[in-house]
Design a protein around this motif. Structure first.
Motif, mmCIF file in Angstrom:
data_model
loop_
_atom_site.group_PDB
_atom_site.id
_atom_site.type_symbol
_atom_site.label_atom_id
_atom_site.label_comp_id
_atom_site.label_asym_id
_atom_site.label_seq_id
_atom_site.Cartn_x
_atom_site.Cartn_y
_atom_site.Cartn_z
ATOM 1 N N SER A 60 0.983 -1.280 -0.088
ATOM 2 C CA SER A 60 -0.096 0.062 -0.158
ATOM 3 C C SER A 60 0.815 1.123 0.138
ATOM 4 O O SER A 60 1.836 1.154 0.589
ATOM 5 C CB SER A 60 -0.972 0.058 1.126
ATOM 6 O OG SER A 60 -1.666 1.211 1.284
ATOM 7 N N PRO A 61 0.416 2.527 -0.614
ATOM 8 C CA PRO A 61 -0.724 2.540 -1.260
ATOM 9 C C PRO A 61 -0.843 1.733 -2.822
ATOM 10 O O PRO A 61 0.317 1.408 -3.230
ATOM 11 C CB PRO A 61 -0.892 4.037 -1.570
ATOM 12 C CG PRO A 61 0.660 4.251 -1.740
ATOM 13 C CD PRO A 61 1.154 3.442 -0.559
ATOM 14 N N THR A 62 -2.056 1.557 -3.222
ATOM 15 C CA THR A 62 -2.040 0.800 -4.453
ATOM 16 C C THR A 62 -2.187 1.924 -5.630
ATOM 17 O O THR A 62 -2.649 2.800 -5.542
ATOM 18 C CB THR A 62 -3.282 0.117 -4.689
ATOM 19 O OG1 THR A 62 -3.531 -0.830 -3.696
ATOM 20 C CG2 THR A 62 -3.710 -0.327 -6.010
ATOM 21 N N VAL A 63 -1.331 1.607 -6.703
ATOM 22 C CA VAL A 63 -1.090 2.325 -7.799
ATOM 23 C C VAL A 63 -2.292 1.949 -8.715
ATOM 24 O O VAL A 63 -2.326 0.856 -9.124
ATOM 25 C CB VAL A 63 0.353 2.369 -8.647
ATOM 26 C CG1 VAL A 63 0.525 3.016 -9.849
ATOM 27 C CG2 VAL A 63 1.325 2.820 -7.678
ATOM 28 N N VAL A 64 -3.042 2.811 -9.349
ATOM 29 C CA VAL A 64 -4.128 2.700 -10.126
ATOM 30 C C VAL A 64 -3.737 3.459 -11.488
ATOM 31 O O VAL A 64 -3.577 4.511 -11.381
ATOM 32 C CB VAL A 64 -5.634 2.997 -9.686
ATOM 33 C CG1 VAL A 64 -6.391 2.461 -10.887
ATOM 34 C CG2 VAL A 64 -5.717 2.150 -8.350
ATOM 35 N N ILE A 65 -3.455 2.627 -12.813
ATOM 36 C CA ILE A 65 -3.020 3.452 -14.037
ATOM 37 C C ILE A 65 -4.336 3.263 -15.060
ATOM 38 O O ILE A 65 -5.135 2.402 -15.085
ATOM 39 C CB ILE A 65 -1.929 2.756 -14.554
ATOM 40 C CG1 ILE A 65 -0.641 2.685 -13.743
ATOM 41 C CG2 ILE A 65 -1.499 3.121 -15.916
ATOM 42 C CD1 ILE A 65 0.312 1.880 -14.211
ATOM 43 N N VAL A 66 -4.660 4.564 -15.451
ATOM 44 C CA VAL A 66 -5.758 4.809 -16.536
ATOM 45 C C VAL A 66 -5.146 4.978 -17.881
ATOM 46 O O VAL A 66 -4.536 6.070 -17.984
ATOM 47 C CB VAL A 66 -6.774 5.833 -15.938
ATOM 48 C CG1 VAL A 66 -8.029 5.704 -16.937
ATOM 49 C CG2 VAL A 66 -7.194 5.344 -14.562
ATOM 50 N N PRO A 67 -5.121 4.282 -18.840
ATOM 51 C CA PRO A 67 -4.417 4.528 -20.224
ATOM 52 C C PRO A 67 -5.105 5.454 -21.085
ATOM 53 O O PRO A 67 -6.418 5.993 -20.645
ATOM 54 C CB PRO A 67 -4.354 3.078 -21.053
ATOM 55 C CG PRO A 67 -4.687 1.968 -19.909
ATOM 56 C CD PRO A 67 -5.616 2.725 -18.682
ATOM 57 N N ALA A 68 -4.633 5.963 -22.133
ATOM 58 C CA ALA A 68 -5.138 6.858 -22.918
ATOM 59 C C ALA A 68 -6.382 6.570 -23.896
ATOM 60 O O ALA A 68 -6.942 5.417 -23.589
ATOM 61 C CB ALA A 68 -3.931 7.419 -23.863
ATOM 62 N N LEU A 69 -6.521 7.583 -24.639
ATOM 63 C CA LEU A 69 -7.891 7.142 -25.569
ATOM 64 C C LEU A 69 -7.661 5.962 -26.435
ATOM 65 O O LEU A 69 -6.594 5.752 -27.198
ATOM 66 C CB LEU A 69 -8.087 8.611 -26.531
ATOM 67 C CG LEU A 69 -8.924 8.542 -27.554
ATOM 68 C CD1 LEU A 69 -9.254 10.018 -28.214
ATOM 69 C CD2 LEU A 69 -8.821 7.718 -28.909
ATOM 70 N N GLY A 70 -8.561 4.907 -26.207
ATOM 71 C CA GLY A 70 -8.672 3.787 -27.162
ATOM 72 C C GLY A 70 -7.474 2.733 -26.532
ATOM 73 O O GLY A 70 -7.382 1.766 -27.463
ATOM 74 N N GLU A 71 -6.916 3.043 -25.460
ATOM 75 C CA GLU A 71 -5.877 2.219 -25.282
ATOM 76 C C GLU A 71 -6.107 0.928 -24.228
ATOM 77 O O GLU A 71 -6.695 1.531 -23.366
ATOM 78 C CB GLU A 71 -4.418 3.035 -24.697
ATOM 79 C CG GLU A 71 -3.995 3.890 -25.571
ATOM 80 C CD GLU A 71 -3.074 2.939 -26.719
ATOM 81 O OE1 GLU A 71 -2.945 1.597 -26.464
ATOM 82 O OE2 GLU A 71 -2.542 3.546 -27.777
ATOM 83 N N PRO A 72 -5.598 -0.284 -24.438
ATOM 84 C CA PRO A 72 -6.081 -1.196 -23.344
ATOM 85 C C PRO A 72 -4.741 -1.153 -22.166
ATOM 86 O O PRO A 72 -3.893 -0.465 -22.634
ATOM 87 C CB PRO A 72 -5.904 -2.522 -24.067
ATOM 88 C CG PRO A 72 -4.875 -2.135 -25.238
ATOM 89 C CD PRO A 72 -5.107 -0.658 -25.631
ATOM 90 N N CYS A 73 -5.065 -2.027 -21.450
ATOM 91 C CA CYS A 73 -4.013 -1.920 -20.211
ATOM 92 C C CYS A 73 -2.569 -2.538 -20.736
ATOM 93 O O CYS A 73 -1.877 -2.089 -20.075
ATOM 94 C CB CYS A 73 -4.666 -2.982 -19.184
ATOM 95 S SG CYS A 73 -4.921 -4.739 -19.595
ATOM 96 N N LEU A 74 -2.713 -3.136 -21.872
ATOM 97 C CA LEU A 74 -1.385 -3.865 -22.315
ATOM 98 C C LEU A 74 -0.323 -2.510 -22.542
ATOM 99 O O LEU A 74 0.978 -2.908 -22.832
ATOM 100 C CB LEU A 74 -1.715 -4.536 -23.406
ATOM 101 C CG LEU A 74 -2.382 -5.947 -23.364
ATOM 102 C CD1 LEU A 74 -2.491 -6.748 -24.202
ATOM 103 C CD2 LEU A 74 -1.474 -6.771 -22.047
ATOM 104 N N ASP A 75 -0.984 -1.420 -22.689
ATOM 105 C CA ASP A 75 -0.066 -0.317 -23.082
ATOM 106 C C ASP A 75 0.938 -0.129 -21.890
ATOM 107 O O ASP A 75 1.826 0.645 -22.169
ATOM 108 C CB ASP A 75 -0.946 1.045 -23.319
ATOM 109 C CG ASP A 75 0.133 1.960 -23.924
ATOM 110 O OD1 ASP A 75 0.843 1.851 -24.932
ATOM 111 O OD2 ASP A 75 -0.241 3.296 -23.347
ATOM 112 N N PHE A 76 0.535 -0.403 -20.850
ATOM 113 C CA PHE A 76 1.410 -0.164 -19.606
ATOM 114 C C PHE A 76 1.963 -1.592 -19.086
ATOM 115 O O PHE A 76 2.531 -1.432 -18.085
ATOM 116 C CB PHE A 76 0.579 0.611 -18.589
ATOM 117 C CG PHE A 76 0.449 1.959 -18.496
ATOM 118 C CD1 PHE A 76 1.338 2.923 -18.062
ATOM 119 C CD2 PHE A 76 -0.459 2.499 -19.559
ATOM 120 C CE1 PHE A 76 1.228 4.231 -18.155
ATOM 121 C CE2 PHE A 76 -0.454 3.959 -19.510
ATOM 122 C CZ PHE A 76 0.253 4.732 -19.035
ATOM 123 N N ALA A 77 2.057 -2.678 -19.969
ATOM 124 C CA ALA A 77 2.787 -3.708 -19.488
ATOM 125 C C ALA A 77 4.078 -3.498 -19.127
ATOM 126 O O ALA A 77 4.657 -4.225 -17.958
ATOM 127 C CB ALA A 77 2.567 -4.650 -20.448
#
Length: 329
Positions: A60-77
């Motif tokens: 903790s704390p938990t990091v929460v990532i929100v990608p860009a327009l049209g981007e899935p989670c894999l963009d931050f892999a």
């Protein structure tokens, strides 16, 4: 004239048949790929729809990532291993993107903060959260912090969108319309078939090789394509909604990362000139984001374009983990 009419009719019928075949192959291919590539994370029911949360690490704390327009989670892999080595990290697929179920609302982006909050709590991922958002993902951060300020321990804006950008950037409305029309006119079924046959090259992906095929499948997927199109076509309206709903951030620690004037993606003199002009307009908007909090940092990422986490991943990781450590102390 009779021959001309017959020729036009033949062309029309051929085009219509090709379009129907393309759409059919696209639908079949999307269904096939959803079976072939299961989600890497958890599917969380938020009440009739499922949201995909890709989790890694503990703490903790938990990091929460929100990608860009049209981007899935894999963009931050590529960033997950470094972040997860120090704390729990979650990447969020908005409704209709990645593996998340669609919301069937053209303005679903403005409800994404509520989806994220519900998904996190139903998954048992408790606050506090360090939120990180790229481009239009930054709008979700602002809406989340406005609705749930006590759950946010820090925020990192990664070259985030600004609600006023439509009025400041030259030709913004025309480019939005042009890109939306270009995406809408593409025959994805034909492109998918050519890639499947090995005739055309797959879309590029700079992440881990183990997710390359899944990333290509998502790029061609009907859900993601539809959601991406609506986010693009309505980004002016979405920005206006964010401006109305999101306020200042009080004393929440904020780090704003901004692209460089020397954009490595600009390869011609015309592109470099536009990058310099764009930076002159973009930097004040980014500074305005930093001014939303009384506890903020504003960092220009040297030699980085809009996708800072691709060009300077260490900088993004360091900015996020800096807030993690500040929260712990």
């Amino acid at each position: 004239m009779r021959l001309l009419r017959r020729a036009l009719a033949a062309v029309t019928l051929t085009t219509a048949a090709a379009g129907i075949a393309s759409a059919a192959y696209q639908t079949w291919g999307s269904q096939r790929d959803r079976r072939r590539y299961p989600p890497p994370g958890r599917m969380v029911d938020i009440g009739g729809r499922r949201i995909h949360l890709w989790e890694a690490g503990e703490g903790s704390p938990t990091v929460v990532i929100v990608p860009a327009l049209g981007e899935p989670c894999l963009d931050f892999a590529p960033l997950l291993p470094d972040l997860a080595s120090e704390t729990a990290t979650v990447v969020f697929d908005r409704a209709g993107l990645g593996w998340s179920d669609p919301a069937w609302s053209p303005m679903a982006h403005v409800d994404a903060a509520g989806d994220l909050h519900t998904a996190l709590h139903r998954a048992g991922i408790e606050p506090p959260y360090i939120l990180a958002g790229h481009s239009m993902g930054g709008w979700v951060l602002r809406l989340f912090a406005s609705a749930y300020p006590d759950e946010v321990a820090g925020m990192v804006f990664i070259d985030s969108s600004h609600p006023d950008q439509a009025d400041r950037i030259r030709g913004y409305h025309w480019r939005t319309l042009k890109y939306a029309m270009m995406r809408r006119s593409k025959w994805y079924g034909v492109r998918r078939l050519l890639v499947d046959l090995g005739v055309a090259s797959s879309p590029s992906y700079d992440g881990p090789a183990e997710y390359a095929d899944a990333r290509v499948a998502l790029e061609f997927g009907d859900r993601q394509r539809r959601t991406s199109w609506w986010e693009l076509a309505l980004r002016v309206q979405i920005g206006a909604a964010v401006s109305r709903r999101a306020g200042t951030l009080g004393d929440i620690p904020v780090t704003v990362l901004t692209c460089s004037e020397d954009n490595p993606d600009a390869t011609t003199e015309k592109e470099r000139a536009y990058a310099r002009w764009h930076f002159g307009v973009w930097y004040p908007l980014q500074a305005d984001l930093a001014s939303l909090s009384t506890d903020s940092k504003h960092i220009v990422a040297e030699n980085a374009g809009h996708y800072i986490h691709h060009d300077q991943p260490e900088l993004v990781v360091d900015a996020i983990l800096d807030l993690v450590r500040r929260t712990r102390t």
